[in-house]
Design a protein around this motif. Structure first.
Motif, PDB file in Angstrom:
ATOM      1  N   ALA A 135       7.846 -13.963  -8.824  1.00 37.65           N
ATOM      2  CA  ALA A 135       7.393 -13.845 -10.213  1.00 37.65           C
ATOM      3  C   ALA A 135       6.351 -12.739 -10.348  1.00 37.65           C
ATOM      4  N   ALA A 136       5.421 -12.662  -9.392  1.00 41.85           N
ATOM      5  CA  ALA A 136       4.393 -11.616  -9.441  1.00 41.85           C
ATOM      6  C   ALA A 136       5.041 -10.236  -9.357  1.00 41.85           C
ATOM      7  N   TRP A 137       6.037 -10.082  -8.500  1.00 45.58           N
ATOM      8  CA  TRP A 137       6.737  -8.806  -8.382  1.00 45.58           C
ATOM      9  C   TRP A 137       7.439  -8.442  -9.690  1.00 45.58           C
ATOM     10  N   THR A 138       8.059  -9.427 -10.325  1.00 42.53           N
ATOM     11  CA  THR A 138       8.764  -9.183 -11.578  1.00 42.53           C
ATOM     12  C   THR A 138       7.823  -8.618 -12.638  1.00 42.53           C
ATOM     13  N   PHE A 139       6.639  -9.212 -12.765  1.00 43.54           N
ATOM     14  CA  PHE A 139       5.687  -8.732 -13.763  1.00 43.54           C
ATOM     15  C   PHE A 139       5.047  -7.412 -13.348  1.00 43.54           C
ATOM     16  N   ALA A 140       4.704  -7.274 -12.074  1.00 50.39           N
ATOM     17  CA  ALA A 140       4.077  -6.036 -11.610  1.00 50.39           C
ATOM     18  C   ALA A 140       5.042  -4.863 -11.727  1.00 50.39           C
ATOM     19  N   ASN A 141       6.298  -5.088 -11.463  1.00 50.35           N
ATOM     20  CA  ASN A 141       7.297  -4.028 -11.512  1.00 50.35           C
ATOM     21  C   ASN A 141       7.490  -3.503 -12.942  1.00 50.35           C
ATOM     22  N   ALA A 142       7.168  -4.324 -13.918  1.00 51.80           N
ATOM     23  CA  ALA A 142       7.321  -3.918 -15.320  1.00 51.80           C
ATOM     24  C   ALA A 142       6.123  -3.105 -15.818  1.00 51.80           C
ATOM     25  N   ASP A 143       5.021  -3.077 -15.070  1.00 48.12           N
ATOM     26  CA  ASP A 143       3.802  -2.371 -15.477  1.00 48.12           C
ATOM     27  C   ASP A 143       3.443  -1.348 -14.397  1.00 48.12           C
ATOM     28  N   ASN A 144       3.706  -0.062 -14.674  1.00 47.01           N
ATOM     29  CA  ASN A 144       3.502   0.989 -13.666  1.00 47.01           C
ATOM     30  C   ASN A 144       2.051   1.095 -13.212  1.00 47.01           C
ATOM     31  N   ALA A 145       1.100   0.950 -14.127  1.00 51.43           N
ATOM     32  CA  ALA A 145      -0.309   1.053 -13.753  1.00 51.43           C
ATOM     33  C   ALA A 145      -0.695  -0.088 -12.805  1.00 51.43           C
ATOM     34  N   LEU A 146      -0.274  -1.293 -13.124  1.00 54.30           N
ATOM     35  CA  LEU A 146      -0.557  -2.446 -12.269  1.00 54.30           C
ATOM     36  C   LEU A 146       0.132  -2.281 -10.918  1.00 54.30           C
ATOM     37  N   LEU A 147       1.359  -1.809 -10.930  1.00 59.44           N
ATOM     38  CA  LEU A 147       2.102  -1.606  -9.688  1.00 59.44           C
ATOM     39  C   LEU A 147       1.404  -0.574  -8.805  1.00 59.44           C
ATOM     40  N   GLU A 148       0.838   0.466  -9.393  1.00 59.68           N
ATOM     41  CA  GLU A 148       0.131   1.486  -8.625  1.00 59.68           C
ATOM     42  C   GLU A 148      -1.134   0.916  -7.991  1.00 59.68           C
ATOM     43  N   LYS A 149      -1.873   0.066  -8.734  1.00 62.73           N
ATOM     44  CA  LYS A 149      -3.077  -0.575  -8.184  1.00 62.73           C
ATOM     45  C   LYS A 149      -2.709  -1.478  -7.012  1.00 62.73           C
ATOM     46  N   ILE A 150      -1.648  -2.245  -7.180  1.00 59.46           N
ATOM     47  CA  ILE A 150      -1.208  -3.165  -6.120  1.00 59.46           C
ATOM     48  C   ILE A 150      -0.773  -2.376  -4.890  1.00 59.46           C
ATOM     49  N   THR A 151      -0.055  -1.291  -5.103  1.00 55.96           N
ATOM     50  CA  THR A 151       0.418  -0.474  -3.980  1.00 55.96           C
ATOM     51  C   THR A 151      -0.746   0.146  -3.224  1.00 55.96           C
ATOM     52  N   THR A 152      -1.754   0.614  -3.938  1.00 57.84           N
ATOM     53  CA  THR A 152      -2.939   1.189  -3.288  1.00 57.84           C
ATOM     54  C   THR A 152      -3.633   0.137  -2.422  1.00 57.84           C
ATOM     55  N   GLU A 153      -3.802  -1.061  -2.959  1.00 57.44           N
ATOM     56  CA  GLU A 153      -4.419  -2.146  -2.190  1.00 57.44           C
ATOM     57  C   GLU A 153      -3.545  -2.532  -1.000  1.00 57.44           C
ATOM     58  N   ALA A 154      -2.241  -2.540  -1.180  1.00 63.15           N
ATOM     59  CA  ALA A 154      -1.326  -2.887  -0.091  1.00 63.15           C
ATOM     60  C   ALA A 154      -1.421  -1.863   1.041  1.00 63.15           C
ATOM     61  N   LYS A 155      -1.523  -0.580   0.703  1.00 59.38           N
ATOM     62  CA  LYS A 155      -1.646   0.451   1.732  1.00 59.38           C
ATOM     63  C   LYS A 155      -2.951   0.290   2.502  1.00 59.38           C
ATOM     64  N   ARG A 156      -4.037  -0.030   1.793  1.00 65.96           N
ATOM     65  CA  ARG A 156      -5.321  -0.240   2.459  1.00 65.96           C
ATOM     66  C   ARG A 156      -5.219  -1.409   3.436  1.00 65.96           C
ATOM     67  N   ARG A 157      -4.611  -2.489   2.992  1.00 65.54           N
ATOM     68  CA  ARG A 157      -4.452  -3.662   3.856  1.00 65.54           C
ATOM     69  C   ARG A 157      -3.525  -3.372   5.039  1.00 65.54           C
TER      70      ARG A 157
END
Length: 151
Positions: A107-129
């Motif tokens: 569900a989180a992926w479904t919503f994040a995938n629909a919002d490019n800005a949110l997806l970019e923030k999540i991806t940046t945090e994922a790369k750091r982790r």
């Protein structure tokens, strides 16, 4: 003495058998002729009635397979490794709401995938982790190598 123990073990395996149960998904056919006096509303059952009261198991399976095709197909993914505190927090969150971590992730992926800005923030945090996890793996590997060479 060993023959006696062996016989006791064999006798324990011979448990009484239970008669096979009727298929709960196939409704029982109860021929009951309706008369004019029996026109009162019938009680509803908790199991939804099928369109065909004389359905065979093959018909029931076909209906279930047709219904199953309406849902998205799932696939098992690799095990999820999470930070200890985050895992406990996420597990508690999902358990309190009656869902699984995997379904929450979908569900989180479904919503994040629909919002490019949110997806970019999540991806940046994922790369750091991810970089952090790689460094932890390197450190653990070095500790193991050094401790093995010191022996």
């Amino acid at each position: 003495m060993s023959d006696n123990v062996l016989n006791q073990l064999r006798n324990k395996r011979n448990r009484p058998t239970v008669e096979p149960r009727q298929d709960a998904l196939v409704p029982k056919v109860q021929p009951e002729p309706q008369t004019e006096e029996q026109n009162s509303p019938q009680e509803t059952s908790p199991v939804p009635a099928t369109d065909n009261p004389t359905a065979t198991p093959a018909d029931t399976i076909a209906e279930l397979q047709a219904e199953l095709e309406k849902y998205p197909e799932t696939r098992r993914h690799s095990a999820i490794v999470l930070e200890k505190d985050l895992d406990q927090e996420l597990t508690r969150f999902c358990k309190d709401r009656g869902i699984t971590v995997e379904v929450f992730l979908e569900a989180a992926w479904t919503f994040a995938n629909a919002d490019n800005a949110l997806l970019e923030k999540i991806t940046t945090e994922a790369k750091r982790r991810y970089d952090q996890r790689k460094r932890v793996g390197q450190i653990k590997r070095l500790i193991t190598m050094l401790s093995n060479s010191a022996k």
